[in-house]
Design a protein around this motif. Structure first.
Motif, PDB file in Angstrom:
ATOM      1  N   SER A   9     -11.557  55.866 -13.881  1.00 16.94           N
ATOM      2  CA  SER A   9     -10.481  56.144 -12.927  1.00 16.94           C
ATOM      3  C   SER A   9      -9.649  54.900 -12.663  1.00 16.94           C
ATOM      4  CB  SER A   9     -11.034  56.718 -11.620  1.00 16.94           C
ATOM      5  OG  SER A   9     -11.951  55.828 -11.039  1.00 16.94           O
ATOM      6  N   LEU A  10      -8.418  55.169 -12.263  1.00 10.71           N
ATOM      7  CA  LEU A  10      -7.444  54.124 -11.953  1.00 10.71           C
ATOM      8  C   LEU A  10      -6.944  54.302 -10.535  1.00 10.71           C
ATOM      9  CD1 LEU A  10      -5.231  54.400 -15.168  1.00 10.71           C
ATOM     10  CD2 LEU A  10      -6.909  52.617 -14.681  1.00 10.71           C
ATOM     11  N   TYR A  11      -6.681  53.186  -9.871  1.00 11.54           N
ATOM     12  CA  TYR A  11      -6.032  53.203  -8.556  1.00 11.54           C
ATOM     13  C   TYR A  11      -4.588  52.784  -8.771  1.00 11.54           C
ATOM     14  CZ  TYR A  11      -4.510  51.680  -3.964  1.00 11.54           C
ATOM     15  OH  TYR A  11      -3.794  51.506  -2.802  1.00 11.54           O
ATOM     16  N   ASN A  69      -1.347  51.559  -6.962  1.00 10.58           N
ATOM     17  CA  ASN A  69      -0.801  50.982  -5.734  1.00 10.58           C
ATOM     18  C   ASN A  69       0.706  51.229  -5.743  1.00 10.58           C
ATOM     19  OD1 ASN A  69       0.088  49.455  -3.601  1.00 10.58           O
ATOM     20  ND2 ASN A  69      -0.616  47.499  -4.418  1.00 10.58           N
ATOM     21  N   ILE A  93       2.139  59.477  -8.471  1.00  8.20           N
ATOM     22  CA  ILE A  93       0.795  59.663  -9.033  1.00  8.20           C
ATOM     23  C   ILE A  93       0.828  60.737 -10.113  1.00  8.20           C
ATOM     24  CG2 ILE A  93      -1.601  60.289  -8.522  1.00  8.20           C
ATOM     25  CD1 ILE A  93      -0.608  57.563  -7.331  1.00  8.20           C
ATOM     26  N   VAL A 110      -6.687  62.704  -8.166  1.00  6.80           N
ATOM     27  CA  VAL A 110      -7.871  63.077  -7.392  1.00  6.80           C
ATOM     28  C   VAL A 110      -7.430  63.435  -5.982  1.00  6.80           C
ATOM     29  CG1 VAL A 110     -10.109  62.319  -6.524  1.00  6.80           C
ATOM     30  CG2 VAL A 110      -9.321  61.551  -8.769  1.00  6.80           C
ATOM     31  N   THR A 126      -5.070  61.465  -3.195  1.00  6.79           N
ATOM     32  CA  THR A 126      -5.342  60.029  -3.174  1.00  6.79           C
ATOM     33  C   THR A 126      -4.427  59.325  -4.159  1.00  6.79           C
ATOM     34  OG1 THR A 126      -6.992  60.057  -4.943  1.00  6.79           O
ATOM     35  CG2 THR A 126      -7.783  60.549  -2.710  1.00  6.79           C
ATOM     36  N   TYR A 127      -4.623  58.037  -4.279  1.00 11.82           N
ATOM     37  CA  TYR A 127      -3.898  57.219  -5.246  1.00 11.82           C
ATOM     38  C   TYR A 127      -4.738  56.996  -6.494  1.00 11.82           C
ATOM     39  CZ  TYR A 127      -0.702  56.327  -1.404  1.00 11.82           C
ATOM     40  OH  TYR A 127       0.196  56.468  -0.381  1.00 11.82           O
ATOM     41  N   LEU A 128      -5.712  57.873  -6.718  1.00 11.82           N
ATOM     42  CA  LEU A 128      -6.604  57.749  -7.861  1.00 11.82           C
ATOM     43  C   LEU A 128      -6.246  58.736  -8.961  1.00 11.82           C
ATOM     44  CD1 LEU A 128     -10.074  57.437  -6.073  1.00 11.82           C
ATOM     45  CD2 LEU A 128      -8.714  55.605  -7.077  1.00 11.82           C
ATOM     46  N   GLU A 181      -8.083  60.324 -12.388  1.00 12.29           N
ATOM     47  CA  GLU A 181      -9.332  60.494 -13.131  1.00 12.29           C
ATOM     48  C   GLU A 181      -8.977  60.800 -14.577  1.00 12.29           C
ATOM     49  OE1 GLU A 181     -13.457  60.618 -13.476  1.00 12.29           O
ATOM     50  OE2 GLU A 181     -12.428  60.454 -11.561  1.00 12.29           O
ATOM     51  N   VAL A 239     -10.765  51.419 -11.427  1.00 17.72           N
ATOM     52  CA  VAL A 239     -11.757  51.620 -10.370  1.00 17.72           C
ATOM     53  C   VAL A 239     -13.131  51.853 -10.989  1.00 17.72           C
ATOM     54  CG1 VAL A 239     -12.455  53.072  -8.428  1.00 17.72           C
ATOM     55  CG2 VAL A 239     -10.042  52.555  -8.798  1.00 17.72           C
ATOM     56  N   ASP A 240     -13.222  52.823 -11.884  1.00 15.18           N
ATOM     57  CA  ASP A 240     -14.490  53.155 -12.538  1.00 15.18           C
ATOM     58  C   ASP A 240     -14.380  52.848 -14.014  1.00 15.18           C
ATOM     59  OD1 ASP A 240     -15.900  54.184 -10.317  1.00 15.18           O
ATOM     60  OD2 ASP A 240     -14.852  56.086 -10.510  1.00 15.18           O
TER      61      ASP A 240
END
Length: 166
Positions: free
Chosen positions: A41-43, A45, A69, A107, A110-112, A114, A152-153
């Motif tokens: 996963s990516l955040y 910003n 996003i 996700v 959110t700012y994520l 997957e 992130v992951d």
């Protein structure tokens, strides 16, 4: 034959019949194949230098961030991006094949993002995901002008699962 031996023969035949039926019932479905999946996963910003420190977020900004996003998810599925991933793989796969192997989704609210890669070769699945995660931050910042993109992951080893064959 006596009644006792007839009963034993019937019990043996019934037991064998039940055993045969159980074996066929337990047989693995031949319409499945072992697949592998890996995800990361990516955040994103969405803040840029011009918007940092402006105080409370407006509804308009939140809606704009949501669109960013979604846009980032679409960029990672585009030919221009996936051609680079294919090159990282030694052109073993075309960009279209890689496109068909991946899913990129926001996700919730959110700012994520997957990212999931599925395929029949666990090493390739991991390598494709690693390439996407390595290339995504620079490409997403370049195209969308978001503040930054962070992993992130990190991917773990590809996990096997059974998939039905069409």
């Amino acid at each position: 034959m006596t009644n006792g031996s007839k009963k034993i023969n019937i019990i043996v035949v019934a037991a064998v019949a039940i055993l045969v039926l159980c074996c066929f019932g337990c047989k693995k479905d031949t319409n499945t194949v072992t697949m592998y999946k890996a995800d990361g996963s990516l955040y994103i910003n969405c803040e840029t230098e011009s918007t940092e420190g402006e105080g409370t977020a407006s509804t308009g900004k939140l809606n704009s961030d949501s669109r960013i996003i979604e846009t980032c998810a679409e960029i990672l599925k585009r030919r221009s991006f996936l051609t680079g991933v294919a090159a990282d793989m030694g052109n073993k796969y075309t960009y279209q094949q890689i496109h068909d192997m991946i899913s990129v989704e926001a996700v919730n609210d959110t700012y994520l993002l997957e990212i999931t890669v599925r395929g029949t070769n666990p090493d390739d699945v991991e390598d494709i995901l690693n390439s996407i995660l390595a290339r995504a931050p620079q490409e997403l910042v370049r195209v969308t002008k978001v503040g930054s993109v962070e992993i992130v992951d990190l991917p773990c080893a590809a996990e096997p699962y059974e998939a039905e064959i069409d």
